[in-house]
Design a protein around this motif. Structure first.
Motif, PDB file in Angstrom:
ATOM      1  N   PHE A 187     -23.122  33.020 -52.787  1.00 22.48           N
ATOM      2  CA  PHE A 187     -23.356  34.319 -53.427  1.00 22.48           C
ATOM      3  C   PHE A 187     -22.549  35.451 -52.816  1.00 22.48           C
ATOM      4  O   PHE A 187     -21.765  36.093 -53.494  1.00 22.48           O
ATOM      5  CB  PHE A 187     -24.851  34.652 -53.396  1.00 22.48           C
ATOM      6  CG  PHE A 187     -25.198  35.972 -54.034  1.00 22.48           C
ATOM      7  CD1 PHE A 187     -24.882  36.230 -55.358  1.00 22.48           C
ATOM      8  CD2 PHE A 187     -25.851  36.953 -53.317  1.00 22.48           C
ATOM      9  CE1 PHE A 187     -25.196  37.439 -55.956  1.00 22.48           C
ATOM     10  CE2 PHE A 187     -26.177  38.169 -53.899  1.00 22.48           C
ATOM     11  CZ  PHE A 187     -25.851  38.408 -55.217  1.00 22.48           C
ATOM     12  N   THR A 188     -22.748  35.728 -51.561  1.00 18.51           N
ATOM     13  CA  THR A 188     -22.073  36.866 -50.929  1.00 18.51           C
ATOM     14  C   THR A 188     -20.657  36.444 -50.545  1.00 18.51           C
ATOM     15  O   THR A 188     -20.429  35.922 -49.467  1.00 18.51           O
ATOM     16  CB  THR A 188     -22.852  37.363 -49.695  1.00 18.51           C
ATOM     17  OG1 THR A 188     -23.074  36.250 -48.817  1.00 18.51           O
ATOM     18  CG2 THR A 188     -24.186  37.958 -50.086  1.00 18.51           C
TER      19      THR A 188
ATOM     20  N   ALA B  18     -22.859  37.130 -45.533  1.00 17.21           N
ATOM     21  CA  ALA B  18     -24.172  37.745 -45.297  1.00 17.21           C
ATOM     22  C   ALA B  18     -24.453  37.703 -43.807  1.00 17.21           C
ATOM     23  O   ALA B  18     -24.148  36.711 -43.143  1.00 17.21           O
ATOM     24  CB  ALA B  18     -25.255  36.985 -46.064  1.00 17.21           C
ATOM     25  N   GLN B  19     -25.012  38.777 -43.300  1.00 15.66           N
ATOM     26  CA  GLN B  19     -25.376  38.863 -41.890  1.00 15.66           C
ATOM     27  C   GLN B  19     -26.863  39.181 -41.800  1.00 15.66           C
ATOM     28  O   GLN B  19     -27.308  40.191 -42.333  1.00 15.66           O
ATOM     29  CB  GLN B  19     -24.581  39.975 -41.187  1.00 15.66           C
ATOM     30  CG  GLN B  19     -23.085  39.789 -41.219  1.00 15.66           C
ATOM     31  CD  GLN B  19     -22.633  38.588 -40.431  1.00 15.66           C
ATOM     32  OE1 GLN B  19     -23.150  38.297 -39.351  1.00 15.66           O
ATOM     33  NE2 GLN B  19     -21.676  37.858 -40.978  1.00 15.66           N
TER      34      GLN B  19
ATOM     35  N   THR C 134     -26.942  42.742 -43.921  1.00 17.01           N
ATOM     36  CA  THR C 134     -25.788  43.221 -44.698  1.00 17.01           C
ATOM     37  C   THR C 134     -25.252  42.091 -45.559  1.00 17.01           C
ATOM     38  O   THR C 134     -25.229  40.928 -45.151  1.00 17.01           O
ATOM     39  CB  THR C 134     -24.658  43.774 -43.800  1.00 17.01           C
ATOM     40  OG1 THR C 134     -24.245  42.761 -42.887  1.00 17.01           O
ATOM     41  CG2 THR C 134     -25.107  45.004 -43.039  1.00 17.01           C
ATOM     42  N   TRP C 135     -24.869  42.477 -46.749  1.00 13.56           N
ATOM     43  CA  TRP C 135     -24.205  41.572 -47.687  1.00 13.56           C
ATOM     44  C   TRP C 135     -22.859  42.174 -48.024  1.00 13.56           C
ATOM     45  O   TRP C 135     -22.745  43.376 -48.297  1.00 13.56           O
ATOM     46  CB  TRP C 135     -25.005  41.430 -48.966  1.00 13.56           C
ATOM     47  CG  TRP C 135     -26.292  40.677 -48.859  1.00 13.56           C
ATOM     48  CD1 TRP C 135     -26.779  39.995 -47.779  1.00 13.56           C
ATOM     49  CD2 TRP C 135     -27.271  40.535 -49.884  1.00 13.56           C
ATOM     50  NE1 TRP C 135     -27.988  39.436 -48.075  1.00 13.56           N
ATOM     51  CE2 TRP C 135     -28.320  39.752 -49.368  1.00 13.56           C
ATOM     52  CE3 TRP C 135     -27.353  40.985 -51.189  1.00 13.56           C
ATOM     53  CZ2 TRP C 135     -29.445  39.408 -50.108  1.00 13.56           C
ATOM     54  CZ3 TRP C 135     -28.471  40.654 -51.935  1.00 13.56           C
ATOM     55  CH2 TRP C 135     -29.498  39.864 -51.393  1.00 13.56           C
TER      56      TRP C 135
ATOM     57  N   PRO D  70     -15.504  46.887 -51.920  1.00 13.07           N
ATOM     58  CA  PRO D  70     -15.163  47.212 -50.530  1.00 13.07           C
ATOM     59  C   PRO D  70     -16.416  47.450 -49.679  1.00 13.07           C
ATOM     60  O   PRO D  70     -17.401  48.011 -50.152  1.00 13.07           O
ATOM     61  CB  PRO D  70     -14.342  48.503 -50.656  1.00 13.07           C
ATOM     62  CG  PRO D  70     -14.778  49.116 -51.949  1.00 13.07           C
ATOM     63  CD  PRO D  70     -15.178  47.974 -52.846  1.00 13.07           C
ATOM     64  N   GLY D  71     -16.352  46.969 -48.442  1.00 18.92           N
ATOM     65  CA  GLY D  71     -17.424  47.224 -47.482  1.00 18.92           C
ATOM     66  C   GLY D  71     -18.620  46.306 -47.640  1.00 18.92           C
ATOM     67  O   GLY D  71     -18.725  45.533 -48.587  1.00 18.92           O
ATOM     68  N   ALA D  72     -19.534  46.417 -46.670  1.00 22.48           N
ATOM     69  CA  ALA D  72     -20.770  45.634 -46.675  1.00 22.48           C
ATOM     70  C   ALA D  72     -21.919  46.543 -47.102  1.00 22.48           C
ATOM     71  O   ALA D  72     -21.897  47.748 -46.851  1.00 22.48           O
ATOM     72  CB  ALA D  72     -21.031  45.060 -45.292  1.00 22.48           C
ATOM     73  N   PHE D  73     -22.901  45.947 -47.754  1.00 27.28           N
ATOM     74  CA  PHE D  73     -24.049  46.694 -48.254  1.00 27.28           C
ATOM     75  C   PHE D  73     -25.272  46.410 -47.386  1.00 27.28           C
ATOM     76  O   PHE D  73     -25.623  45.246 -47.199  1.00 27.28           O
ATOM     77  CB  PHE D  73     -24.371  46.276 -49.689  1.00 27.28           C
ATOM     78  CG  PHE D  73     -23.270  46.557 -50.664  1.00 27.28           C
ATOM     79  CD1 PHE D  73     -23.261  47.735 -51.393  1.00 27.28           C
ATOM     80  CD2 PHE D  73     -22.245  45.642 -50.853  1.00 27.28           C
ATOM     81  CE1 PHE D  73     -22.254  48.000 -52.298  1.00 27.28           C
ATOM     82  CE2 PHE D  73     -21.223  45.897 -51.754  1.00 27.28           C
ATOM     83  CZ  PHE D  73     -21.228  47.083 -52.475  1.00 27.28           C
TER      84      PHE D  73
END
Length: 149
Positions: free
Chosen positions: A32-33, A37-38, A48-49, A55-58
């Motif tokens: 998925f990610t 994924a962290q 964080t995904w 751009p960037g992690a969510f």
């Protein structure tokens, strides 16, 4: 009425195994990610995904985690939509031995043209999530690989 949506599908695996495939960042990163994924989806955690197509992690906040039953997450709205966040609820229900219905509901979108448009995109994304989860668990393949880049 603010936009919200629900998507669902059945995965031919027991609910605890389906939950683990969603909660475990190593597995989530496989299907998925696309950017990884962290952090494990456990109540009270912020993980964080990252997605290769954005751009960037969510940051994703885990509100509730009932293994094999339910996950509730919150994440921020896209900047073009405004301030705030949506709530994503995963409901897992074993409908037969080894068959789990996964229902995903996302709500909290503003009732604006930008909010509606963004909700449609996320509805598509969660529908793809279900297909990718099923393919990962039942066949060991990654449907999202190369899909966006």
């Amino acid at each position: 009425m603010p936009p919200e949506f629900t998507v669902s599908g059945i995965v031919s695996r027991p609910a605890p195994q389906v939950h683990e495939a969603i909660a475990d960042p190593a597995q989530l990163s496989r299907y998925f990610t696309t950017g990884g994924a962290q952090g494990r989806l456990e109540a009270g955690a912020t993980v964080t995904w990252a997605f290769g197509e954005f751009p960037g992690a969510f940051p994703v906040t885990v509100v509730e985690a009932a293994p094999g039953q339910r996950l509730v997450l919150r994440w921020g709205l896209p900047p073009e939509v405004g301030a705030g966040e949506t709530t994503v609820t995963f409901e897992l229900k074993e409908v037969a031995p080894g068959r789990t219905q996964v229902q995903i509901t996302e709500r909290g979108w503003p009732d604006t043209p930008a909010g509606r448009q963004a909700s449609y995109g996320n509805c598509m994304g969660w529908s793809q999530f279900l297909s990718a989860l099923k393919a990962h668990l039942e066949y060991g393949i990654n449907l999202r690989e190369g899909m966006y880049a």
